[in-house]
Design a protein around this motif. Structure first.
Motif, PDB file in Angstrom:
ATOM      1  N   GLY A 183     -24.898   2.733  41.540  1.00 45.16           N
ATOM      2  CA  GLY A 183     -26.249   2.431  41.100  1.00 45.16           C
ATOM      3  C   GLY A 183     -26.349   0.970  40.717  1.00 45.16           C
ATOM      4  N   VAL A 184     -27.405   0.300  41.166  1.00 45.75           N
ATOM      5  CA  VAL A 184     -27.516  -1.142  40.934  1.00 45.75           C
ATOM      6  C   VAL A 184     -28.887  -1.533  40.400  1.00 45.75           C
ATOM      7  CG1 VAL A 184     -25.736  -1.782  42.584  1.00 45.75           C
ATOM      8  CG2 VAL A 184     -28.064  -1.518  43.399  1.00 45.75           C
ATOM      9  N   THR A 185     -29.552  -0.585  39.725  1.00 45.56           N
ATOM     10  CA  THR A 185     -30.869  -0.897  39.185  1.00 45.56           C
ATOM     11  C   THR A 185     -30.735  -1.736  37.923  1.00 45.56           C
ATOM     12  OG1 THR A 185     -31.698   1.209  40.030  1.00 45.56           O
ATOM     13  CG2 THR A 185     -33.014   0.126  38.337  1.00 45.56           C
ATOM     14  N   GLY A 186     -31.216  -2.967  37.967  1.00 42.98           N
ATOM     15  CA  GLY A 186     -31.185  -3.825  36.777  1.00 42.98           C
ATOM     16  C   GLY A 186     -29.798  -4.365  36.469  1.00 42.98           C
ATOM     17  N   TYR A 187     -29.738  -5.189  35.422  1.00 41.23           N
ATOM     18  CA  TYR A 187     -28.451  -5.770  35.026  1.00 41.23           C
ATOM     19  C   TYR A 187     -27.521  -4.683  34.484  1.00 41.23           C
ATOM     20  CZ  TYR A 187     -31.154 -10.131  35.168  1.00 41.23           C
ATOM     21  OH  TYR A 187     -31.945 -11.181  35.548  1.00 41.23           O
ATOM     22  N   ASP A 188     -26.231  -4.928  34.610  1.00 46.16           N
ATOM     23  CA  ASP A 188     -25.217  -3.946  34.211  1.00 46.16           C
ATOM     24  C   ASP A 188     -25.008  -3.953  32.694  1.00 46.16           C
ATOM     25  OD1 ASP A 188     -23.102  -2.257  33.950  1.00 46.16           O
ATOM     26  OD2 ASP A 188     -21.635  -3.598  34.876  1.00 46.16           O
ATOM     27  N   LEU A 189     -25.921  -3.286  31.980  1.00 43.74           N
ATOM     28  CA  LEU A 189     -25.803  -3.259  30.516  1.00 43.74           C
ATOM     29  C   LEU A 189     -24.641  -2.374  30.078  1.00 43.74           C
ATOM     30  CD1 LEU A 189     -29.561  -3.081  29.408  1.00 43.74           C
ATOM     31  CD2 LEU A 189     -28.118  -5.078  29.815  1.00 43.74           C
ATOM     32  N   THR A 190     -24.321  -1.360  30.866  1.00 44.38           N
ATOM     33  CA  THR A 190     -23.178  -0.506  30.518  1.00 44.38           C
ATOM     34  C   THR A 190     -21.924  -1.359  30.391  1.00 44.38           C
ATOM     35  OG1 THR A 190     -24.198   1.276  31.791  1.00 44.38           O
ATOM     36  CG2 THR A 190     -21.869   1.549  31.213  1.00 44.38           C
TER      37      THR A 190
END
Lengths: 453, 453
Positions: A183-190
């Protein structure tokens, strides 16, 4: 009314500890570092407790020190004066475990080994296995991006974290990531939260990836070498041969002496290093024998492959004795440098040189397949803080690691212990950006102040 | 002097393209989206060129649209009016390739397949393999966190990115990450840049992880099913049996019809889905036969395992025909939803329902092992933009994916195409934080404006 009374009123008396002795036990981790005097401890049982605590902390400008089981080795959960300790250890629900999707949704207080056990009932496993996995929590593992023995094959905690539920400093709830493998929706906040040591938010749930558990018990080998160079060459050759070990640990002479001193393992005077490896592949026994042969080809003076799970347990048992054996000899400062794999023998040589130069005892164990070394600096029992020569040697070890293209910390985190070296690795541009990112999530600087960045 | 002349002066005439026709060819990607009229194109040959360009852009407040090979499927490198296009395609050096450390340091313009080829000379491979890998660049792969066929076993681009050299909007150079397999010093800025679609900075070099290449060519199987449910059950059973396929692709009836229409593959009227899988394990042939048996057990009407690399190529060739076959039938809008693996059959069923409801032709290929589906919406050749009924169907597909616990994009990115659905997945808290992170790195909003977040 004191601020802490307002917190007791909003939560419930049972959730807030104000007894100074009990507070003190929640203000420490496994380092020697002395905590300050926190105001109290919140024993959060739910996300709502965390929200309430953080809203209160924001209102009253009280620093918050989140913690799991307190097994950290870098001081990241050592609490300071006037702070509130926020323990997530009671949030122990495995909210969901889906064998079909190979994921679990867990609360931060779940003990790592308990999640692994729950997964194994379905033929799955939770791969990350820090040495503390029987007592540390998933929340703490996420906060430090914990590694472990198996990560040479399966990666670190980050590689198993798909999504998070986080409470921000102001009490807002943020969901990051996803339940899917990709999944690549948005910046990788995880990824931003994993390894952030409680400085950006408080993780209240995590969606983690499970993996198929190996069908058979792992096969194990051990090999002794007359030099570090040979042991290092064997590690490189094993990796280059595509053996994909699921564990690959190196013990140096000082570590072996500490173990021998304790349990009399018949250590040969010429043995300078021991390598212990495992394969959990379907043809693990054959792979272990292949790794054994590679060790022989690289000059091992002794090799053995386990022929039964019991024998395997005995070989791995040696590795497990390492830390206890060192603690018998003195107080321990455990470090955690990581270098490119080919630099492993050179790094150990430099560690030995630093030990000799400063008259300090250092015994090193390495997750050799990853180039991750734990030099343990041993000093006198009862000494509150490592003496200056230990710090001087540690300083050289850190600088050597960086010089060899390595990093200050492979899996323990920066915490309080390594802050003074942090800028050497990250540099000014990164340091400034990290400070600005911190300010986005925690503009008042209340979350675990003085840690990580 | 116009701003663009100042740029030409600082770089060199050969580096800056101002011919409108040439500019137009650098302002597009592989979507139907019409670009605006950029001021020019910089063909950067070095990090210094990138620094010069970004300093100039900051001084003159000119938006910058970075691009690799322009193979993107989400509009992330479609350039707008008055912007400067910054092509990294000429930065093609593999600066370093270390077999001992299993890493490479590469510039962003390196073609993905070229890195893989260079690695294979040392018995290694670069695992991420987006379908475009023979024409797309590492820089573009990083910017979109590209997936691929092998990522069911080896993970996405993020999983191979260890460290980055990035030029920030103001021209400062940032180094993130490390050369080691593990490392937890500071926040994970590497992860933040991967998948950020050129909105946070311009990647000028990457340290990537290589892996041991399999010793033998992969073994391949194909299976046909009379229902999607059965095919989905076979996928689940194969994963649950621990087969660890290195590729696992599902083709739906509409895709198979498009291929049959083109190449006459003798498609049976009852076949609803085809599964093509590979194992690159040492015992790959045995694993492929095991996967074949699992397909039979789950109701496959036809199964075959390749007995030679040529036969394997033929089976995989079918998969490779999929997109070309669809492009024959019309203009294509390629989507990229990803759902938990168990929801795969339900997702395909919902896609078919959306197609029927809106009278739209949708043909779906899925990276089935990851739950990542590419529904391709086919509409009339020569139509500039997808007609309203396609958007209406796409809208339902996105919402269905989210409802099933999935995500808008598994590997292509948000770009311009999916911005209107972004908030549905991320929610307001995440959206606000992402905007603030963007502002930390690019306070003037010059980097790829209007994309990703």
């Amino acid at each position: 009314m004191r601020p802490i009374d307002a917190l007791v009123n909003s939560l419930s008396e049972a959730r807030v500890v104000t007894d100074p002795d009990v507070i003190d036990s929640y203000a420490r981790d496994r380092t020697f570092l002395e905590p300050g005097k926190p105001l109290g401890v919140v024993l959060a049982a739910s996300r709502d407790d965390v929200v309430t605590t953080l809203k209160w902390a924001t209102e009253h400008r009280v620093p918050v020190v989140p913690r799991g089981a307190g097994t950290g080795l870098a001081g990241a959960s050592v609490a300071g004066d006037g702070s509130i300790v926020l323990s997530l250890a009671r949030m122990t629900a495995i909210r969901e475990l889906s064998p079909a999707d190979e994921i679990a949704v867990v609360e931060p207080g779940v003990i790592t080994a308990d999640l692994d056990k729950a997964a194994r009932e379905h033929g799955l496993m939770y791969a990350p296995d820090p040495s503390s996995y029987e007592i540390s929590t998933i929340g703490g593992n996420l906060a430090t991006n914990a590694g472990g023995l198996r990560c040479v094959k399966y990666g670190v905690t980050r590689d198993s974290a798909l999504g998070l539920e986080v409470v921000l400093a102001d009490g807002r709830v943020l969901n990051t990531g996803r339940r899917t493998m990709k999944g690549v929706t948005g910046y990788d906040l995880t990824g931003l939260f994993v390894g952030s040591e409680g400085t950006l938010g408080v993780i209240t749930a995590a969606t983690v990836r499970l993996r198929r558990a190996p069908a058979v018990p792992p096969a194990t080998f051990a090999a002794e070498f007359g030099s570090l160079r040979e042991a290092g060459a064997a590690v490189s050759a094993i990796m280059a041969a595509g053996c994909q070990p699921s564990l690959m640990e190196l013990l140096d002479r000082a570590t072996l002496e500490a173990i021998d001193d304790w349990r009399n393992i018949g250590l040969e005077p010429t043995t300078q290093a021991m390598l212990i490896g495992q394969s959990d592949a379907a043809d693990g026994q054959a792979v272990a024998e292949r790794m054994e042969r590679i060790c022989t080809d690289n000059g091992a003076s002794f090799v053995a492959v386990s022929s039964s799970p019991q024998e395997a347990e005995e070989l791995i048992g040696l590795r497990r004795l390492a830390y206890g054996a060192k603690e018998r000899q003195g107080a321990c400062l455990v470090e955690d440098v990581c270098v490119p794999r080919s630099a492993l023998p050179e790094m150990i040589t430099r560690i030995e040189a630093a030990a000799a130069r400063h008259g300090v005892r250092i015994a090193t164990v390495a997750h050799a397949g990853d180039g991750n070394l734990h030099p343990v600096f041993i000093f006198e029992h009862g000494t509150v803080e490592p003496p200056p020569e230990v710090w001087a040697a540690a300083d050289e070890v850190f600088k050597d690691a960086l010089e060899l293209g390595g990093t200050l910390t492979g899996e323990h985190g920066v915490g309080l212990l390594k802050r003074r070296w942090l800028a050497l690795e990250t540099g000014p541009v990164s340091g400034e950006l990290q400070g600005q990112i911190k300010a986005v999530f925690d503009p008042l600087g209340l979350l675990n102040p003085g840690k990580a960045i």
